[in-house]
Design a protein around this motif. Structure first.
Motif, PDB file in Angstrom:
ATOM      1  N   ASP A 178       0.853  -1.199   0.000  1.00  0.00           N
ATOM      2  CA  ASP A 178       0.000   0.000   0.000  1.00  0.00           C
ATOM      3  C   ASP A 178       0.891   1.253   0.000  1.00  0.00           C
ATOM      4  N   GLU A 185      -4.366   7.980   1.413  1.00  0.00           N
ATOM      5  CA  GLU A 185      -4.724   7.236   2.622  1.00  0.00           C
ATOM      6  C   GLU A 185      -3.509   6.964   3.505  1.00  0.00           C
ATOM      7  N   GLU A 186      -2.386   6.589   2.891  1.00  0.00           N
ATOM      8  CA  GLU A 186      -1.248   6.140   3.700  1.00  0.00           C
ATOM      9  C   GLU A 186      -0.255   7.242   4.048  1.00  0.00           C
ATOM     10  N   ASP A 213      -6.258   6.474  -3.173  1.00  0.00           N
ATOM     11  CA  ASP A 213      -6.214   5.229  -2.410  1.00  0.00           C
ATOM     12  C   ASP A 213      -5.342   4.260  -3.225  1.00  0.00           C
ATOM     13  N   ILE A 257      -4.301   1.200  -2.717  1.00  0.00           N
ATOM     14  CA  ILE A 257      -4.963  -0.108  -2.843  1.00  0.00           C
ATOM     15  C   ILE A 257      -6.262  -0.014  -2.045  1.00  0.00           C
ATOM     16  N   ASP A 258      -7.395  -0.034  -2.744  1.00  0.00           N
ATOM     17  CA  ASP A 258      -8.675  -0.090  -2.038  1.00  0.00           C
ATOM     18  C   ASP A 258      -9.132  -1.542  -2.064  1.00  0.00           C
ATOM     19  N   THR A 285      -7.749  -3.622   0.667  1.00  0.00           N
ATOM     20  CA  THR A 285      -6.509  -4.248   1.156  1.00  0.00           C
ATOM     21  C   THR A 285      -6.772  -5.625   1.779  1.00  0.00           C
TER      22      THR A 285
END
Ligand code: IPD
Ligand code: CA
Ligand code: CA
Length: 263
Positions: A49, A72-73, A88, A90-91, A93
């Motif tokens: 991610d 997100e991260e 995002d 990886i949506d 995860t």
């Protein structure tokens, strides 16, 4: 934002999503070896991610140094810019780490107070959804439209849940849908729930709380495919998340009433 500024970002976003998707897919095929951390209940993050978000932001920042970012991260950067990428990497995860092929890269662009570009790419199925303001939505280059279904009996609503909210209202929503003879699916990827609404695989998607990076791209894609979307950016939706409902325009009032949607 001018049309040509959107246009150049639209084509770049598709290339960037494919590139990040390749990186994520390579990690997916060796997922047992990845470092994984727990962010909360049933909320995991892996090194993949973070690596994907770094790759996406690195490329977009190089191409458009004046733009802002909310991922997100890695969080926010220059969000007062005229154009802000909502990412995002990886949506889905949890699906990704279990080997369930329902996950994607999601890139949205916020400008003029709305999501003007949406790109969602699932590298496993090699499906790329793309839309920009006023130009319609496509799946792998072909125009898509929301479902023509006219009744709940022929409908399926995607729903999502996270422990950011208590489970009661979610369980109640499932009962309300089943009592109304409407099927439901819990996909584990909010972004794909919106994408599947845009191309008519689902009649809609609802979640009581979801974050901006999960839905930024999908809201643009659904709208451009002829769907109706809730006012996600109302209040502090961008920074704190919000409830989301997207659906065919015909069924939206019915879903909204059944699920007691606020906007
Ligand atoms: C989650 C997924 C899930 C949704 C959650 C999201 P993640 O994102 O989209 O389907 O129900 O609200 O947080 O953690 O897989 O990127
Ligand atoms: Ca997500
Ligand atoms: Ca994610």
């Amino acid at each position: 934002m001018e049309t040509d500024e959107i246009e150049i970002r639209f084509w770049a976003a598709q290339a960037v999503a494919r590139d990040a998707g390749r990186l994520a897919a390579e990690a997916y095929h060796r997922r047992a070896e990845l470092d994984i951390e727990r962010k909360g209940t049933q909320d995991l993050v892996s090194e993949a991610d973070r690596a994907c978000e770094d790759r996406i932001v690195g490329t977009l920042q190089h191409l458009f140094p004046e733009d802002g970012f909310l991922g997100e991260e890695r969080g926010a950067k220059n969000t007062s810019a005229k154009a802000v990428w909502i990412i995002d990497p990886i949506d889905g995860t949890a699906n990704f780490l279990r080997g369930i092929p329902l996950w994607c890269v999601s890139l949205g662009l916020l400008a003029d107070g709305e999501f003007v570009i949406g790109v969602i790419y699932n590298p496993v199925t090699e499906e790329l959804y793309a839309a920009r303001r006023g130009k319609g939505a496509t799946l792998n280059g072909r125009k898509i439209d929301v479902s023509p279904a006219k009744s709940l009996e022929e409908s399926r609503l995607g729903i999502g849940y996270s422990y950011r909210r208590p489970p009661g209202p979610h369980a109640e929503a499932v009962k309300v849908l089943l009592d109304a003879h409407c099927e439901y699916s819990r996909l584990g990827s909010g972004a794909l729930g919106l994408a599947f609404t845009a191309d008519g695989r689902l009649e809609g998607y609802w979640e009581s709380h979801i974050n901006a990076w999960d839905v930024a791209a999908g809201l643009c894609i659904v709208k451009e495919a002829g769907g109706r979307v809730s006012d996600f950016l109302s209040g502090d939706g961008l920074t704190e998340g919000n409830e989301v409902l997207v659906s065919t325009p015909h069924l939206y009032p019915t879903f909204s009433t059944l699920l007691k949607v606020r906007s």
